[in-house]
Design a protein around this motif. Structure first.
Motif, PDB file in Angstrom:
ATOM      1  N   ASP A 159      -5.466   3.006   6.201  1.00  0.00           N
ATOM      2  CA  ASP A 159      -6.834   2.744   5.754  1.00  0.00           C
ATOM      3  C   ASP A 159      -6.953   1.386   5.079  1.00  0.00           C
ATOM      4  O   ASP A 159      -7.929   0.660   5.274  1.00  0.00           O
ATOM      5  CB  ASP A 159      -7.302   3.834   4.792  1.00  0.00           C
ATOM      6  CG  ASP A 159      -7.387   5.199   5.461  1.00  0.00           C
ATOM      7  OD1 ASP A 159      -7.581   5.237   6.702  1.00  0.00           O
ATOM      8  OD2 ASP A 159      -7.267   6.217   4.760  1.00  0.00           O
ATOM      9  N   VAL A 160      -5.956   1.025   4.267  1.00  0.00           N
ATOM     10  CA  VAL A 160      -5.977  -0.267   3.565  1.00  0.00           C
ATOM     11  C   VAL A 160      -5.913  -1.416   4.574  1.00  0.00           C
ATOM     12  O   VAL A 160      -6.677  -2.383   4.498  1.00  0.00           O
ATOM     13  CB  VAL A 160      -4.820  -0.344   2.541  1.00  0.00           C
ATOM     14  CG1 VAL A 160      -4.673  -1.748   1.979  1.00  0.00           C
ATOM     15  CG2 VAL A 160      -5.042   0.661   1.420  1.00  0.00           C
TER      16      VAL A 160
ATOM     17  N   THR B 199      -4.004   2.241  -3.070  1.00  0.00           N
ATOM     18  CA  THR B 199      -4.396   3.504  -2.456  1.00  0.00           C
ATOM     19  C   THR B 199      -5.771   3.403  -1.805  1.00  0.00           C
ATOM     20  O   THR B 199      -6.057   4.131  -0.871  1.00  0.00           O
ATOM     21  CB  THR B 199      -4.417   4.634  -3.491  1.00  0.00           C
ATOM     22  OG1 THR B 199      -5.303   4.286  -4.549  1.00  0.00           O
ATOM     23  CG2 THR B 199      -3.016   4.876  -4.047  1.00  0.00           C
ATOM     24  N   THR B 200      -6.609   2.500  -2.300  1.00  0.00           N
ATOM     25  CA  THR B 200      -7.956   2.348  -1.760  1.00  0.00           C
ATOM     26  C   THR B 200      -8.337   0.879  -1.769  1.00  0.00           C
ATOM     27  O   THR B 200      -8.045   0.167  -2.726  1.00  0.00           O
ATOM     28  CB  THR B 200      -8.979   3.131  -2.617  1.00  0.00           C
ATOM     29  OG1 THR B 200      -8.546   4.479  -2.713  1.00  0.00           O
ATOM     30  CG2 THR B 200     -10.362   3.078  -2.015  1.00  0.00           C
TER      31      THR B 200
ATOM     32  N   ALA C 276       0.839  -1.197   0.000  1.00  0.00           N
ATOM     33  CA  ALA C 276       0.000   0.000   0.000  1.00  0.00           C
ATOM     34  C   ALA C 276       0.875   1.249   0.000  1.00  0.00           C
ATOM     35  O   ALA C 276       2.018   1.228   0.449  1.00  0.00           O
ATOM     36  CB  ALA C 276      -0.914   0.001   1.217  1.00  0.00           C
TER      37      ALA C 276
ATOM     38  N   ALA D 270       0.929   6.753   2.678  1.00  0.00           N
ATOM     39  CA  ALA D 270      -0.085   7.673   3.203  1.00  0.00           C
ATOM     40  C   ALA D 270      -1.435   6.986   3.371  1.00  0.00           C
ATOM     41  O   ALA D 270      -2.240   7.393   4.212  1.00  0.00           O
ATOM     42  CB  ALA D 270      -0.221   8.873   2.273  1.00  0.00           C
ATOM     43  N   GLU D 271      -1.702   5.954   2.597  1.00  0.00           N
ATOM     44  CA  GLU D 271      -2.994   5.265   2.624  1.00  0.00           C
ATOM     45  C   GLU D 271      -2.914   3.905   3.311  1.00  0.00           C
ATOM     46  O   GLU D 271      -3.910   3.195   3.391  1.00  0.00           O
ATOM     47  CB  GLU D 271      -3.512   5.055   1.196  1.00  0.00           C
ATOM     48  CG  GLU D 271      -3.380   6.240   0.278  1.00  0.00           C
ATOM     49  CD  GLU D 271      -4.273   7.399   0.672  1.00  0.00           C
ATOM     50  OE1 GLU D 271      -5.271   7.163   1.384  1.00  0.00           O
ATOM     51  OE2 GLU D 271      -3.971   8.523   0.290  1.00  0.00           O
TER      52      GLU D 271
END
Length: 195
Positions: free
Chosen positions: A114-115, A190-191, A107, A110-111
């Motif tokens: 969340d991942v 990123t998501t 990942a 920065a993300e």
């Protein structure tokens, strides 16, 4: 040109025979006869570059429009490989074979939180589903693992790929959506969303 060297056997060992390798060299390209594929009904292709008419000069302060990016017919092979690798890792997390923290290395920094959180939430939901089926009396020898039903990819722009994944576990179907982007020559998530 036939020569054989026989070594004398000592004791219970058999004799070893050395034989020369037969000569074999492939023919050179200039020795081959050219293959002609043209037929009497085939039209020749025109490979000369066509000159486009000069565009009208932009007026005053307006800059010339940027050329459109090339249209991709599908996701690139690197993007497909990266998505498959990430989806395989997500399935292992959902099945409980790996901790959710292993998603962090694939990942974007920065993300990553969340991942990992989404992967952990998905693994908890799968574990709750399995515990509920055990409590309901559906005792199986081994829980049914999460498996990929279908994977669809889209590369909206070069360096970004989006995927939709259909997952199944037992009688329940899940959906997973993810986005990966190319950063410093490596693909990073990123998501991640599990539905």
């Amino acid at each position: 040109m036939r020569s054989t060297a026989v070594m004398a056997s000592t004791g219970h060992r058999p004799a070893i025979r050395l034989r020369p390798v037969p000569r074999y060299e492939p023919p050179f390209d200039d020795e081959l006869t050219p293959q002609v594929w043209a037929s009497a009904r085939q039209l020749p292709l025109d490979w000369t570059a066509r000159q486009l008419p000069p565009a009208s000069a932009p007026s005053g302060d307006q800059p010339a429009p940027a050329p459109a990016p090339p249209v991709l017919a599908g996701a690139s092979s690197d993007a497909k490989l990266a998505v498959r690798r990430f989806v395989h890792l997500c399935v292992e997390v959902l099945n409980g074979y790996r901790p959710a923290a292993h998603l962090r290395r694939l990942a974007l920094p920065a993300e990553a939180a969340d991942v990992v959180a989404e992967g952990l939430a998905g693994a908890r939901r799968v574990a709750e589903l399995r515990n509920a089926s055990r409590a309901a009396g559906r005792r199986t020898r081994r829980p049914v693992p999460v498996a990929v039903l279908r994977l669809r990819l889209c590369e909206p722009r070069p360096g970004a790929v989006e995927a939709a994944v259909a997952l199944v576990t037992g009688e329940r179907t899940w959906a997973m959506a993810l986005r990966m982007e190319l950063h410093q020559q490596s693909w990073a998530a990123t998501t991640l969303r599990l539905i």
